[in-house]
Design a protein around this motif. Structure first.
Motif, PDB file in Angstrom:
ATOM      1  N   THR A 114       0.828  -1.203   0.000  1.00  0.00           N
ATOM      2  CA  THR A 114       0.000   0.000   0.000  1.00  0.00           C
ATOM      3  C   THR A 114       0.861   1.250   0.000  1.00  0.00           C
ATOM      4  O   THR A 114       0.634   2.187  -0.777  1.00  0.00           O
TER       5      THR A 114
ATOM      6  N   SER B  83      -6.619  -9.017  -0.201  1.00  0.00           N
ATOM      7  CA  SER B  83      -6.114  -7.652  -0.303  1.00  0.00           C
ATOM      8  C   SER B  83      -4.625  -7.641  -0.622  1.00  0.00           C
ATOM      9  O   SER B  83      -4.163  -6.865  -1.475  1.00  0.00           O
TER      10      SER B  83
ATOM     11  N   ILE C 127      -9.843  -1.742  -4.844  1.00  0.00           N
ATOM     12  CA  ILE C 127      -9.596  -2.992  -4.121  1.00  0.00           C
ATOM     13  C   ILE C 127     -10.401  -3.028  -2.828  1.00  0.00           C
ATOM     14  O   ILE C 127     -11.071  -4.030  -2.510  1.00  0.00           O
ATOM     15  N   ASP C 128     -10.358  -1.952  -2.065  1.00  0.00           N
ATOM     16  CA  ASP C 128     -11.040  -1.933  -0.768  1.00  0.00           C
ATOM     17  C   ASP C 128     -12.555  -2.005  -0.915  1.00  0.00           C
ATOM     18  O   ASP C 128     -13.239  -2.637  -0.108  1.00  0.00           O
TER      19      ASP C 128
ATOM     20  N   LEU D  87     -13.447  -5.673  -1.895  1.00  0.00           N
ATOM     21  CA  LEU D  87     -13.299  -6.579  -0.763  1.00  0.00           C
ATOM     22  C   LEU D  87     -14.291  -6.252   0.353  1.00  0.00           C
ATOM     23  O   LEU D  87     -14.706  -7.138   1.099  1.00  0.00           O
TER      24      LEU D  87
ATOM     25  N   LYS E 295      -6.229   1.544  -5.032  1.00  0.00           N
ATOM     26  CA  LYS E 295      -6.413   1.130  -3.645  1.00  0.00           C
ATOM     27  C   LYS E 295      -7.890   1.186  -3.261  1.00  0.00           C
ATOM     28  O   LYS E 295      -8.416   0.285  -2.597  1.00  0.00           O
TER      29      LYS E 295
ATOM     30  N   SER F 142      -7.929 -10.194   4.169  1.00  0.00           N
ATOM     31  CA  SER F 142      -6.539  -9.724   4.208  1.00  0.00           C
ATOM     32  C   SER F 142      -5.682 -10.418   3.163  1.00  0.00           C
ATOM     33  O   SER F 142      -4.826  -9.794   2.527  1.00  0.00           O
TER      34      SER F 142
END
Length: 507
Positions: A146, A197, A161-162, A165, A158, A194
């Motif tokens: 990150t 990620s 992705i977050d 997820l 970023k 996790s």
């Protein structure tokens, strides 16, 4: 090449959307989780996460230092140093994650058993601890990926992705809790997210650094020195922040009971989320400030600080004040009226505390970007340590409301000190801060609060629709006044031209 303003706008909007969407997920999952596992088990889960959160102390400021140094090396074209920095950081954090895994396996099962009081039932403290420990190992590695991709301004990736997820976590949590897996199921979901990620972040990292060969080896001495020099200065402040955050639940459980930690966890999470939105949306500024100072362009950095501080507080203050005035009613609808009764006053103090912090949203980004963090970190550390020491008597005397009030007092002290600090160390005068940022905020906030007092007794707060209607009225009162007072004539003209142009294009 994309301009700095477009870059900041893209990354800020992406970060805001990430937190806004995940906020919606949080709003659904929190009452669902409490209903599925009960208040006592939820309080226990919050304590388990708190204890696991102490592993973050091993970060020692290195994640932030990695982002700052990577942006600096990239802006100067020092690619060999950048590659050494990446290898050193990943090797170091893999070691830290492995150490945390071992420590958690040794100590957490006993701690969980000591505070269980029947909440776990047949679930194994050892299995939960193992899952949390492995999760922390992946979190450490993901943090470095990150840090690197953010130095390349990949905030939009970023965020993507977050968000993805976050949706998967929502679905998985519903499935495992409906299946009756309890805390063990929550731990499995946390670990799975996790792992995914880490994989996704690595893929983005490889797009930015396709020639970098990922391998574990001894960190380069020169990079370790720079990481520890900057990260070490940040470590004390980070340590104090985490101690305040992670110690409060333990103090509450030890002084007034586990059930109060459930009440505090809910209101603290709601108040903190507004702060996290602001913190996340301003993350894009740190690598920009780092690049500007690496190029000795102090004037542009000061100009950006004042300009975007004004923008950020104009957009964020309705969030903080909205939580302050409508938060207790929302908690009563969202979770249960008992949570409103027990935590409403604490929520108002916490929202006020974060509103004060939100008046200097770019302070940490500016300080770290320049790399001169000594006074900033020492002041924060001393203040936060005092906060911890005062938390125990405060909790005994006034419970979670007194803890929240103590946080508000600390925020006022920090704001006063750092206003002077910006003037002396960064040549951003107090007059400029007042005239260009804070005084412009007074009229829209006054209208916001006046509108609240006019409608609060006239409209009910018995459902989501009631609370959201109130919020819509307050925002509608705030926006036009903020548009006039917080923006210059040129800025208002540009916005109108953009709106008209987009309208024509849409037509």
């Amino acid at each position: 090449m994309i301009s700095v303003h477009r870059l900041l706008a893209r990354n800020t909007i992406a970060s805001f959307l990430r937190h806004f969407i995940n906020l919606g997920i949080l709003f659904y999952l929190t009452p669902f989780t409490i209903a599925a596992i009960g208040d006592l088990q939820y309080g226990l889960w919050a304590v388990v996460l708190t204890v696991a959160g102490y592993s973050g102390l091993l970060d020692m400021g290195i994640t932030t230092a990695t982002t700052k140094l990577a942006a600096e090396y990239r802006s100067k074209g020092e690619l060999d140093e950048l590659n050494e920095l990446i290898t050193s950081s990943i090797s170091l954090f893999t070691l830290f994650g492995a150490a945390c895994l071992v420590a958690i396996m040794l100590f957490m099962p006993r701690y969980i058993a000591s505070i269980d009081h029947g909440a776990l039932g047949s679930e194994s403290p050892l299995a939960i601890s193992a899952l949390i420990g492995i999760d922390i190992l992946f979190v450490f590695v993901a943090n470095i990926f990150t840090g690197i991709i953010l130095s390349f301004h990949q905030f939009h990736m970023k965020s993507l992705i977050d968000i993805t997820l976050g949706v998967l976590k929502l679905i998985a949590t519903i499935v495992v809790l409906n299946a009756g897996y309890g805390l063990l199921g929550l731990a499995v979901v946390k670990l799975s997210v996790s792992v995914l990620s880490t994989i996704a972040l690595y893929m983005v990292f490889k797009r930015q650094m396709p020639t970098h060969k990922l391998r574990l080896r001894m960190p380069a001495p020169a990079q370790m020195k720079r990481l520890i020099n900057l990260g070490g200065k940040l470590f004390y402040m980070t340590l104090a922040i985490r101690l305040v955050d992670k110690t409060s639940p333990i103090i509450i459980v030890s002084t007034i009971g586990t059930i109060w930690n459930a009440y505090n966890s809910v209101v603290n999470r709601l108040a903190t989320y507004g702060n996290e939105i602001v913190y996340s949306t301003t993350a894009a500024f740190m690598p920009v400030f780092s690049e500007l100072y690496a190029q000795d362009d102090d004037g542009t950095a000061r100009g950006l600080y004042l300009q975007y501080t004004r923008y950020v507080i104009a957009l964020s203050m309705p969030i903080f004040f909205g939580v302050m005035v409508l938060g207790p009613d929302f908690v009563g609808v969202w979770i249960d009226p008992v949570y409103k009764e027990k935590g409403g006053a604490a929520l108002r103090f916490l929202a006020g505390s974060f509103a004060i912090v939100g008046l200097q949203p770019l302070l940490g980004r500016l300080v770290i970007g320049r790399g001169d963090v000594g006074f900033y970190t020492k002041t924060m550390t001393i203040g936060l340590v005092l906060n911890i020491l005062l938390s125990i008597p405060a909790c005994y005397l006034g419970g979670i409301t007194a803890l929240a009030a103590l946080s508000t007092v600390a925020s006022l002290c920090f704001f006063s000190i750092f206003t002077v600090y910006l003037s002396r160390s960064f040549h951003i005068s107090i007059t400029d801060q007042l005239l260009r940022c804070y005084l412009k905020l007074a009229p829209p906030i006054a209208v916001f609060l006046l509108a609240f007092f006019l409608i609060d007794d006239r409209l009910p707060s018995n459902s989501y629709a009631d609370v959201f209607l109130k919020a819509a009225i307050l925002v509608a009162a705030y926006v036009p006044v903020a548009f006039v007072t917080m923006l210059s004539a040129n800025e208002r003209s540009r916005i109108w031209r953009m709106v008209v142009l987009r309208g024509r294009q849409a037509g």
